[in-house]
Design an enzyme around this catalytic site. Structure first.
Site, PDB file in Angstrom:
ATOM      1  N   ARG A 142      -0.685  -4.538   3.116  1.00 45.23           N
ATOM      2  CA  ARG A 142      -0.592  -2.685   2.999  1.00 45.23           C
ATOM      3  C   ARG A 142      -0.993  -1.597   2.785  1.00 45.23           C
ATOM      4  NH1 ARG A 142      -2.195  -3.124  -4.000  1.00 45.23           N
ATOM      5  NH2 ARG A 142      -4.116  -4.065  -3.507  1.00 45.23           N
ATOM      6  N   ASP A 167       4.077  -5.836  -9.913  1.00 46.74           N
ATOM      7  CA  ASP A 167       4.105  -5.924 -10.859  1.00 46.74           C
ATOM      8  C   ASP A 167       4.571  -4.552 -11.755  1.00 46.74           C
ATOM      9  OD1 ASP A 167       1.916  -8.042 -11.847  1.00 46.74           O
ATOM     10  OD2 ASP A 167       1.876  -5.896 -10.740  1.00 46.74           O
ATOM     11  N   ASP A 208      -9.137  -5.770  -1.083  1.00 51.65           N
ATOM     12  CA  ASP A 208      -8.787  -4.321  -0.445  1.00 51.65           C
ATOM     13  C   ASP A 208      -9.583  -3.176  -1.334  1.00 51.65           C
ATOM     14  OD1 ASP A 208      -5.715  -3.746  -0.609  1.00 51.65           O
ATOM     15  OD2 ASP A 208      -7.051  -5.370  -1.855  1.00 51.65           O
ATOM     16  N   ASP A 209      -9.004  -3.432  -2.141  1.00 47.62           N
ATOM     17  CA  ASP A 209      -9.240  -1.904  -3.309  1.00 47.62           C
ATOM     18  C   ASP A 209     -10.448  -1.585  -3.390  1.00 47.62           C
ATOM     19  OD1 ASP A 209      -8.009  -3.438  -6.341  1.00 47.62           O
ATOM     20  OD2 ASP A 209      -9.323  -4.065  -4.441  1.00 47.62           O
ATOM     21  N   ARG A 211     -14.563 -10.747  -7.118  1.00 47.99           N
ATOM     22  CA  ARG A 211     -14.741  -9.387  -6.171  1.00 47.99           C
ATOM     23  C   ARG A 211     -16.322  -8.597  -6.774  1.00 47.99           C
ATOM     24  NH1 ARG A 211     -10.120  -6.506  -6.261  1.00 47.99           N
ATOM     25  NH2 ARG A 211     -10.059  -5.510  -8.040  1.00 47.99           N
TER      26      ARG A 211
END
Lengths: 337, 337
Positions: free
Chosen positions: A141, A159, A251-252, A300
């Site tokens: 993305r 979602d 990725d965030d 994370r």
């Protein structure tokens, strides 16, 4: 005044022998140049109106395409194994004001994207492009999509249902802070006495501080950010891409690192959502999203430490600014007694 | 190597007659220059440590004075006929972190300011200066006080109690937006079909818009703003000062006009107070504040139209950004079900 008569007069004046012949040629050349300049000047006086017309036409074209680059945004929604949710969400998002286009990142490898179904249920308010991917990667993305024309990206997980007032308001906030991630999900990192970082949310507020909490990241899966950051992401060291591929996660977090590093201040601004829901329980696919994996949270924290290693520093900065929309819901600025 | 021996050697080499005498003098000069340069170089190598020491001492001095110009603020509180409230409030505000000094604008003409009482109840955390005024004017609080040393002013009405967490947070917000009024009381103007403006608060939300409210002013009586705006105010046309003197009102509206005009965007940012109270009912003086006058609200609308007249335009801009402190009160970012 005819050129020939000018020349005649010059020649008459210039009838002198020897070296003076050179002067005559010089004067002739000067006259020619002068005349050419006059002609050029005349043409230039005419040109602007032609150019202006062209500019006007160009502007009219841009306007008829609907939006200028800062006034609208592109929704990028990556999807895997939850097509029922995707289509439900697309029906909602397609009608949000200032939406320019939707890019669906289709991670269902080997399965055809629902272009036909989508088209058969048209017409639609805006174009929706289904981008078939070759591998099921989390960072798909974050590609620089050629179809993307706006300065702003709205990135939403497949979602997540965010209400239209929330989106319209958050977009207006992004327009005031276009270099930051403006979004609805704040997270933080904490440093510990060992120097090892850990990742967490609001349950991690330092106990006893009594002075509120801080966040240092805004997750991109429900946010607006500048589309130029997609290019930034592509330019990152291979180790960053490898980390995301290995974990299918983070990725965030990487995007927050990149942006914080670039702007030298907190990467994001948290806008408190009034009406935002997670629909994952409503899917028939039985698939419940990456964050349910046992190792997700630990990954994370792992990613934060790896990224600090790769970049050589911790660029994330804390903030405690929470933005809400004045007067929405009604009278939300009055104190509750 | 001694200078004399250098010279001897040069002289020895240089024992030549006639024009060569000049060369000898030249060489002598060069040697002297060279030696001087070496000495200068040695001195320069020594100097920085002396300079650094001086800089360190200067920094220590600034630090011992407590604050650097952006890191602290000056409270300016104008007072009239409510000394009991004033003293109660001073006891609260004197202990707020990052407060540099308090300037009390004493509008009780003919009555001595309570310097003696104040001093007899010392010591106090910070200096408090009582400025006796010669006339009871609303705009006395907008003078350029020579005692003011900070970039930030905290201006508070003499009946307003703002909690310390609210102040600390709002000051941190001001530091991020130092050209705007960061405060706790939003107001708006509305334009009507006749072109006449009217002044109001949240009860004036455009009905049926369903998209929240807007504010266009932040009142200065509970706010942080840049101290340079006091100078701006003094430089305004006499008509502005006259308007404020005539109405004994609207100095805050004028400040919003001035700032909006100067920065070309909304004059203020609204920070939602968690704990702010008006103590006017608690005074023994029987005096209940200017805003209870029958004509007060109408005057505010009158002032807006007069100011538009004086400035030739309406510079106020709308905003719907409401800022709260993330996590204060605890978990205030969670949605209430």
């Amino acid at each position: 005044m005819k050129i020939s008569s000018i020349l005649e007069r010059c020649c008459h004046i210039c009838k002198l022998p020897g070296r003076v012949m050179g002067i005559r040629v010089l004067r002739f050349s000067l006259v020619v140049i002068l005349v050419l300049l006059l002609v050029a000047g005349a043409l230039t006086a005419l040109l602007p109106s032609v150019k202006e017309d062209k500019m006007l036409m160009l502007r009219r074209e841009i306007k008829s395409q609907g939006k200028s680059t800062m006034d609208s945004f592109t929704l990028i929604m990556q999807t895997y194994n939850r097509t029922d949710l995707l289509l439900k969400l697309l029906n909602h998002y397609q009608a949000v004001p200032n939406l320019h286009k939707v890019i669906v990142v289709w991670n269902n490898i080997g399965e055809k994207a629902p272009d036909e179904l989508w088209n058969s249920l048209g017409p639609h308010p805006i174009p929706v492009i289904f981008k078939q991917q070759t591998a099921n990667r989390m960072r798909n993305r974050l590609q620089v999509f050629p179809e993307l024309e706006t300065s702003a990206v709205l990135m939403v997980d497949d979602d997540t249902l965010i209400s239209t007032p929330d989106l319209v308001f958050a977009f207006s906030v992004w327009q005031q802070f276009p270099d930051q991630i403006v979004g609805f999900v704040p997270r933080k990192h904490v440093s510990t006495s060992s120097g090892i970082y850990s990742y967490g949310g609001f349950e991690m507020q330092a106990p006893g501080s009594g002075n509120g909490d801080q966040y240092s990241m805004v997750l991109i899966g429900a946010s607006f950010f500048n589309s130029k950051y997609l290019e930034f992401f592509q330019r990152q060291p291979a180790a960053v891409h490898a980390l995301i591929d290995d974990t299918q996660n983070c990725d965030d977090i990487a995007m927050n690192f990149i942006i914080a590093k670039h702007i030298g201040k907190t990467s994001g601004i948290f806008v408190k959502p009034v009406n935002m829901d997670n629909l994952e329980k409503e899917t028939n696919s039985g698939y419940s999203g990456m964050w349910h994996r046992a190792e997700h949270a630990l990954q994370r924290s792992y990613c934060i430490n790896k990224l600090v290693n790769i970049y050589g520093s911790m660029p994330l900065k804390y903030s405690n600014i929470m933005i809400s929309q004045f007067g929405f819901p009604y009278a939300n600025y009055k104190r509750k007694i």
